[in-house]
Design an enzyme around this catalytic site. Structure first.
Site, PDB file in Angstrom:
ATOM      1  CE1 TYR A 332      -3.277  -2.856   1.403  1.00  0.00           C
ATOM      2  CE2 TYR A 332      -1.734  -3.046   3.220  1.00  0.00           C
ATOM      3  CZ  TYR A 332      -2.811  -3.521   2.506  1.00  0.00           C
ATOM      4  OH  TYR A 332      -3.430  -4.675   2.921  1.00  0.00           O
ATOM      5  CB  CYS A 359      14.856 -12.465  -4.524  1.00  0.00           C
ATOM      6  SG  CYS A 359      16.158 -13.261  -3.596  1.00  0.00           S
TER       7      CYS A 359
HETATM    8  N1  LLP Z   1     -14.741  -4.153   9.675  1.00  0.00           N
HETATM    9  C1  LLP Z   1     -14.620  -4.628   8.419  1.00  0.00           C
HETATM   10  C2  LLP Z   1     -15.806  -5.183   7.773  1.00  0.00           C
HETATM   11  C3  LLP Z   1     -13.379  -4.573   7.750  1.00  0.00           C
HETATM   12  O1  LLP Z   1     -13.288  -5.032   6.513  1.00  0.00           O
HETATM   13  C4  LLP Z   1     -12.251  -4.033   8.421  1.00  0.00           C
HETATM   14  C5  LLP Z   1     -10.933  -3.987   7.766  1.00  0.00           C
HETATM   15  C6  LLP Z   1     -12.417  -3.576   9.737  1.00  0.00           C
HETATM   16  C7  LLP Z   1     -13.676  -3.632  10.329  1.00  0.00           C
HETATM   17  C8  LLP Z   1     -11.283  -2.996  10.552  1.00  0.00           C
HETATM   18  O2  LLP Z   1     -10.787  -1.851   9.957  1.00  0.00           O
HETATM   19  P1  LLP Z   1      -9.734  -0.920  10.749  1.00  0.00           P
HETATM   20  O3  LLP Z   1     -10.441  -0.338  11.943  1.00  0.00           O
HETATM   21  O4  LLP Z   1      -8.605  -1.760  11.141  1.00  0.00           O
HETATM   22  O5  LLP Z   1      -9.366   0.107   9.759  1.00  0.00           O
HETATM   23  N2  LLP Z   1      -4.278  -4.534   5.548  1.00  0.00           N
HETATM   24  C9  LLP Z   1      -4.704  -3.164   5.361  1.00  0.00           C
HETATM   25  C10 LLP Z   1      -6.017  -2.884   6.009  1.00  0.00           C
HETATM   26  C11 LLP Z   1      -7.132  -3.815   5.572  1.00  0.00           C
HETATM   27  C12 LLP Z   1      -8.437  -3.546   6.259  1.00  0.00           C
HETATM   28  C13 LLP Z   1      -9.451  -4.588   5.943  1.00  0.00           C
HETATM   29  N3  LLP Z   1     -10.716  -4.450   6.613  1.00  0.00           N
HETATM   30  C14 LLP Z   1      -3.604  -2.242   5.852  1.00  0.00           C
HETATM   31  O6  LLP Z   1      -2.561  -2.711   6.293  1.00  0.00           O
HETATM   32  O7  LLP Z   1      -3.735  -1.021   5.768  1.00  0.00           O
END
Ligand code: LLP
Length: 429
Positions: A332, A359
């Protein structure tokens, strides 16, 4: 606020010196501050005090059993996206009756497991899934509690891979189709209990306006569904962003006081002030699904510099962590602040790429960034790595997964052992 700061020129997590931890447990090493996790959970809970609510921690952000146990003991609910996450929550002492199950592709096995465990609600992402849930529940002779995820078509103004609330995303059901879907379910799906409504517009939102827009757009629908179908909850999702830039400085009150009112990033108190008045008269229980806000700034990835490599165009500092350990910069273009564990004696700065051993050219933690100087042999911390860090790590290049440590005051506990070479091939025939 978070639990990382320099003391005696040495970066500490709460009362523990990170250099000592790196020496004892090796690198790369994830280190989490329990105090920070609890502080964030409690502040969020307090910000919503004006309305009947529940904080359902998004397990995907950091699913280590000890992290889950910490939150379960605080009375948190959990937002899960797989049978594996439900298993973890139960192992950690969490209550399935406080779990919501999201995701566009639940399998039959996962649905059966969640029904058997008695979860609070399935957050359903399509008409097809709702029908299938009805069918499986019917076969088991039970009723499935469900909420449908509404896609409000609101621009979350975040990275395109983590934006979820626009019509072109795969998530949820179009706003216009929701009322009809609930009517259909009430009429035709006898094994569904319509229990709530859900939405989530994206992750890492640093301004309040998309949240307000989504809540204002969906509130009348939530009211209608309560009147017509007796729903009891509305989950307004997660997505509250954290500070990645200046993430070390922002841990202190001084830093916050120096920011002008309008430069201050979204705070949880502001979130509460803006959101609570807009939902409190609905008479619904408000659920929140925060992941990153709770754990993001509560963790760092400690890595050791192996080599300096001077190319014709650039200077590289090669470290022993790679994109397999923390993929956010590669995937990202995520920014993680980089600070040496030992505060340098001089103010000298260098412009370097910090890269891993993998790599792939995408295996970098920063490019052309001006950093405090550090040398091969020195350790550095990649800040704000508590969310979507270890959970997204892989064994790519056959690298064992790093260890994880939880710090509580002056005590550091290994909460996941470093993988061994034997672990790498366990299960292979
Ligand atoms: N609820 C749902 C339905 C979600 O899809 C997500 C995150 C959350 C809650 C929690 O979101 P948060 O509060 O953590 O923003 N790997 C990515 C982020 C992916 C988020 C996926 N869904 C990153 O490293 O930025």
């Amino acid at each position: 606020m978070h639990g990382f700061c320099y003391r005696n020129e040495s970066l500490h997590c709460e009362d523990v010196d990170l250099q000592a931890l790196a020496a004892e447990h090796g690198t790369p090493l994830y280190v989490y501050s329990a105090g920070t996790i609890l502080d964030h959970y409690r502040r969020l809970d307090a910000a919503l005090a004006g309305v009947d609510h529940e904080v359902a921690y998004a397990v995907k952000a950091n699913s280590n059993l000890s992290v889950l146990r910490l939150l379960a003991n605080e009375g948190a609910g959990f937002d899960i996206v797989s049978g594996g996450e439900l298993f973890r929550v139960i192992k950690a002492g969490g209550d399935p009756a406080h779990c919501t199950f999201a995701g566009v592709g639940k399998t039959r096995d996962e649905i059966v497991y969640a029904l058997e465990q008695g979860i609070y609600s399935f957050n359903v992402e399509s008409a097809e899934e709702l029908r299938y849930l009805n069918q499986v529940a019917g076969e088991l002779g039970v009723t499935a509690p469900a909420a449908v995820r509404v896609n409000p078509n609101v621009d979350a103004k975040t990275h395109k891979y983590i934006s979820t609330g626009k019509s072109e995303n795969k998530f949820g059901v179009d706003f216009e189709a929701i009322a009809g879907l609930y009517d259909m379910a009430a009429r035709d799906l006898p094994h569904i209990r319509l229990r709530g409504l859900q939405m989530h517009i994206g992750s890492q939102l640093t301004s309040i306006s998309p949240f307000i827009e989504a809540v204002e757009k969906v509130a009348p629908l939530a009211r209608l569904l309560k009147e017509k179908h007796g729903i009891e909850f509305w989950s307004i999702g997660g997505g509250i962003g954290i500070i990645y830039q200046e993430s070390l400085e922002s841990g202190s009150i001084d830093w916050w006081e120096k920011q002008s009112e309008q430069d201050r990033p979204l705070t949880i108190e502001q979130y509460g002030r803006e959101i609570v008045p807009r939902v409190k008269d609905l008479g619904l229980k408000i659920l929140l699904e925060p992941g990153r806000f709770i754990v993001g700034n509560a963790g760092v990835l400690v890595t050791r510099c192996l080599y300096e490599k001077k190319g014709a165009a650039k200077t590289f500092r090669i470290v022993d962590a790679g994109m397999n350990d923390l993929i956010r910069p590669a995937l990202y273009e995520g920014h993680h602040e980089i600070v040496p564990l030992k505060q340098p004696a001089t103010d000298g700065r260098v412009t370097v790429d910090v890269v891993g051993p993998i790599c792939e050219s995408g295996d970098f933690f920063c490019q052309n960034r001006e950093l405090p100087d550090f040398q091969p042999g020195d350790c550095i911390a990649l800040m704000s790595a508590g969310a979507y860090g270890f959970v997204m790590a892989s064994n790519y290049n056959s690298r064992p997964l790093p260890a994880e440590i939880l710090v509580e005051g002056g005590t550091a506990t290994v909460i996941r052992k470093r993988q061994t070479l034997d672990d790498l091939v366990a299960g292979e025939l």
